[in-house]
Design a protein around this motif. Structure first.
Motif, PDB file in Angstrom:
ATOM      1  N   LYS A  21      -4.091   4.275   0.448  1.00 38.55           N
ATOM      2  CA  LYS A  21      -4.638   3.663   1.658  1.00 38.55           C
ATOM      3  C   LYS A  21      -6.133   3.398   1.512  1.00 38.55           C
TER       4      LYS A  21
ATOM      5  N   ASN B  64      -8.100  -0.325   1.539  1.00 38.84           N
ATOM      6  CA  ASN B  64      -9.063  -0.362   2.657  1.00 38.84           C
ATOM      7  C   ASN B  64      -8.438  -0.164   4.031  1.00 38.84           C
ATOM      8  N   GLN B  65      -7.452   0.690   4.140  1.00 43.82           N
ATOM      9  CA  GLN B  65      -6.899   1.047   5.447  1.00 43.82           C
ATOM     10  C   GLN B  65      -7.374   2.411   5.923  1.00 43.82           C
TER      11      GLN B  65
END
Length: 78
Positions: free
Chosen positions: A38, A42-43
């Motif tokens: 993640k 880029n979450q």
């Protein structure tokens, strides 16, 4: 009950809990990989605190599981 039966029961219970702790460590490794994935896409945001806590929980769970499994197998061998 005789001593051999009691050692077998104690060893079986130790193996049961040891396997549970090892499964917890494996789940910890999977969660670390998912969290890092993640971060790569880029979450999620990377923080050393979360990373350190995940590593520590996984390592401690794995060590405890290994120790309990070893004790369980020694009890069954008696």
């Amino acid at each position: 009950m005789n001593k051999k039966t009691i050692n077998g029961i104690n060893g079986g219970i130790a193996i049961y809990y040891g396997i549970s702790a090892v499964i917890g460590a494996i789940i910890g490794l999977i969660s670390i990989c998912a969290w890092l994935f993640k971060i790569i896409i880029n979450q999620a945001e990377f923080t050393w605190t979360v990373f350190t806590i995940l590593i520590l929980i996984t390592a401690v769970s794995g060590m405890i599981g290994y120790i309990i499994l070893r004790v369980g197998y020694e009890e069954i061998e008696k």
